[in-house]
Design a protein around this motif. Structure first.
Motif, PDB file in Angstrom:
ATOM      1  N   ARG A  69       0.708  -1.352  -0.273  1.00  0.00           N
ATOM      2  CA  ARG A  69       0.311   0.131   0.247  1.00  0.00           C
ATOM      3  C   ARG A  69       1.165   1.503  -0.245  1.00  0.00           C
ATOM      4  O   ARG A  69       0.462   2.397  -1.338  1.00  0.00           O
ATOM      5  CB  ARG A  69      -1.147   0.126   0.764  1.00  0.00           C
ATOM      6  CG  ARG A  69      -2.655  -1.368   1.203  1.00  0.00           C
ATOM      7  CD  ARG A  69      -2.481  -1.008   2.155  1.00  0.00           C
ATOM      8  NE  ARG A  69      -3.888  -0.862   2.677  1.00  0.00           N
ATOM      9  CZ  ARG A  69      -4.875  -0.575   2.911  1.00  0.00           C
ATOM     10  NH1 ARG A  69      -4.339  -0.561   5.179  1.00  0.00           N
ATOM     11  NH2 ARG A  69      -5.705   0.516   3.017  1.00  0.00           N
ATOM     12  N   ASP A  75      -5.776  -1.177  -2.151  1.00  0.00           N
ATOM     13  CA  ASP A  75      -6.943  -2.439  -1.715  1.00  0.00           C
ATOM     14  C   ASP A  75      -6.999  -3.114  -2.567  1.00  0.00           C
ATOM     15  O   ASP A  75      -6.978  -4.374  -3.368  1.00  0.00           O
ATOM     16  CB  ASP A  75      -7.866  -2.132  -0.781  1.00  0.00           C
ATOM     17  CG  ASP A  75      -6.378  -1.176   0.487  1.00  0.00           C
ATOM     18  OD1 ASP A  75      -5.943  -1.315   0.695  1.00  0.00           O
ATOM     19  OD2 ASP A  75      -7.906  -0.629   0.882  1.00  0.00           O
ATOM     20  N   THR A  99      -7.438 -13.865   4.909  1.00  0.00           N
ATOM     21  CA  THR A  99      -8.005 -13.918   6.063  1.00  0.00           C
ATOM     22  C   THR A  99      -6.704 -12.806   6.781  1.00  0.00           C
ATOM     23  O   THR A  99      -7.716 -11.691   7.341  1.00  0.00           O
ATOM     24  CB  THR A  99      -7.808 -14.986   7.220  1.00  0.00           C
ATOM     25  OG1 THR A  99      -8.845 -16.279   6.328  1.00  0.00           O
ATOM     26  CG2 THR A  99      -7.281 -14.425   8.245  1.00  0.00           C
ATOM     27  N   ARG A 102      -7.956  -8.941   5.580  1.00  0.00           N
ATOM     28  CA  ARG A 102      -9.304  -8.300   5.519  1.00  0.00           C
ATOM     29  C   ARG A 102      -8.926  -8.154   6.740  1.00  0.00           C
ATOM     30  O   ARG A 102      -8.581  -6.759   7.552  1.00  0.00           O
ATOM     31  CB  ARG A 102     -10.350  -9.552   6.935  1.00  0.00           C
ATOM     32  CG  ARG A 102     -11.669  -9.085   6.952  1.00  0.00           C
ATOM     33  CD  ARG A 102     -12.617  -9.937   7.331  1.00  0.00           C
ATOM     34  NE  ARG A 102     -13.058 -11.249   6.782  1.00  0.00           N
ATOM     35  CZ  ARG A 102     -14.287  -9.933   5.577  1.00  0.00           C
ATOM     36  NH1 ARG A 102     -14.527  -8.921   5.962  1.00  0.00           N
ATOM     37  NH2 ARG A 102     -14.720 -10.981   4.968  1.00  0.00           N
ATOM     38  N   THR A 103      -7.646  -8.623   7.823  1.00  0.00           N
ATOM     39  CA  THR A 103      -7.065  -7.775   9.127  1.00  0.00           C
ATOM     40  C   THR A 103      -6.691  -6.288   8.649  1.00  0.00           C
ATOM     41  O   THR A 103      -6.817  -5.330   8.773  1.00  0.00           O
ATOM     42  CB  THR A 103      -6.762  -8.246   9.699  1.00  0.00           C
ATOM     43  OG1 THR A 103      -7.303  -9.280  10.668  1.00  0.00           O
ATOM     44  CG2 THR A 103      -5.981  -8.037  11.280  1.00  0.00           C
ATOM     45  N   VAL A 104      -5.466  -6.347   7.564  1.00  0.00           N
ATOM     46  CA  VAL A 104      -4.576  -5.790   7.015  1.00  0.00           C
ATOM     47  C   VAL A 104      -4.699  -4.610   6.619  1.00  0.00           C
ATOM     48  O   VAL A 104      -4.908  -3.269   7.262  1.00  0.00           O
ATOM     49  CB  VAL A 104      -2.950  -5.970   6.742  1.00  0.00           C
ATOM     50  CG1 VAL A 104      -2.542  -4.731   5.829  1.00  0.00           C
ATOM     51  CG2 VAL A 104      -2.738  -7.277   7.793  1.00  0.00           C
ATOM     52  N   LEU A 105      -6.204  -4.848   5.088  1.00  0.00           N
ATOM     53  CA  LEU A 105      -6.051  -3.848   5.072  1.00  0.00           C
ATOM     54  C   LEU A 105      -7.887  -3.385   5.419  1.00  0.00           C
ATOM     55  O   LEU A 105      -8.454  -1.920   4.763  1.00  0.00           O
ATOM     56  CB  LEU A 105      -6.371  -4.453   3.629  1.00  0.00           C
ATOM     57  CG  LEU A 105      -5.959  -5.234   2.746  1.00  0.00           C
ATOM     58  CD1 LEU A 105      -5.594  -5.618   1.658  1.00  0.00           C
ATOM     59  CD2 LEU A 105      -4.358  -4.480   2.525  1.00  0.00           C
ATOM     60  N   ALA A 106      -8.387  -4.025   6.620  1.00  0.00           N
ATOM     61  CA  ALA A 106     -10.073  -3.221   6.877  1.00  0.00           C
ATOM     62  C   ALA A 106     -11.002  -3.627   5.739  1.00  0.00           C
ATOM     63  O   ALA A 106     -11.467  -2.416   5.717  1.00  0.00           O
ATOM     64  CB  ALA A 106      -9.747  -2.402   7.377  1.00  0.00           C
ATOM     65  N   VAL A 107     -10.830  -4.548   4.912  1.00  0.00           N
ATOM     66  CA  VAL A 107     -12.094  -5.363   3.949  1.00  0.00           C
ATOM     67  C   VAL A 107     -12.500  -5.692   4.377  1.00  0.00           C
ATOM     68  O   VAL A 107     -12.668  -6.652   5.411  1.00  0.00           O
ATOM     69  CB  VAL A 107     -11.362  -5.921   3.120  1.00  0.00           C
ATOM     70  CG1 VAL A 107     -12.149  -6.734   1.981  1.00  0.00           C
ATOM     71  CG2 VAL A 107      -9.838  -4.920   2.383  1.00  0.00           C
ATOM     72  N   SER A 108     -14.123  -5.029   4.496  1.00  0.00           N
ATOM     73  CA  SER A 108     -14.622  -5.997   5.406  1.00  0.00           C
ATOM     74  C   SER A 108     -15.802  -6.703   4.046  1.00  0.00           C
ATOM     75  O   SER A 108     -15.954  -5.938   2.843  1.00  0.00           O
ATOM     76  CB  SER A 108     -15.807  -5.492   6.281  1.00  0.00           C
ATOM     77  OG  SER A 108     -16.675  -4.302   5.446  1.00  0.00           O
TER      78      SER A 108
END
Length: 108
Positions: A69, A75, A99, A102-108
């Motif tokens: 990033r 992302d 998995t 999702r945590t690192v990029l704060a993707v939901s």
């Protein structure tokens, strides 16, 4: 590369038990290799993320997603990279990588 760019800095993290490896990591890998101008930092990040996904190296993946990033990879491009690699590296590796993403990029 300055130690602040490292996840705690290899010398700080492992210098007490593996000083040579910590030094190689900082001086050679993040110094000479990452600073070589034959590939852009953005391209190096994509190659590194792909390598980590295909090898299942999720512990290192978190740091390198963040670094990608910083090096201009979006992302969306990172998620597409993992999706593309599912067909070449295997579904379980891609799911494990998502998995972490999702945590690192704060993707939901």
């Amino acid at each position: 590369m300055p130690e602040s760019k490292q996840p705690g800095g290899p010398r700080q993290q492992f210098g007490d038990i593996a000083p040579a490896l910590a030094g190689y990591s900082e001086d050679v890998l993040f110094g000479q290799v990452w600073e070589n101008q034959d590939l852009s930092a953005r391209d190096r990040s994509l190659v590194t993320v792909a390598g980590l996904v295909t090898s299942g190296s999720t512990e290192q993946l978190a740091f390198h997603l963040g670094r990608a990033r910083e090096n201009g990879v979006s992302d969306k491009e990172l998620i597409e990279t993992v999706t593309h690699l599912a067909f070449y590296a295997g579904w379980p590796k891609a799911m494990s990588a998502l998995t972490v993403a999702r945590t690192v990029l704060a993707v939901s």
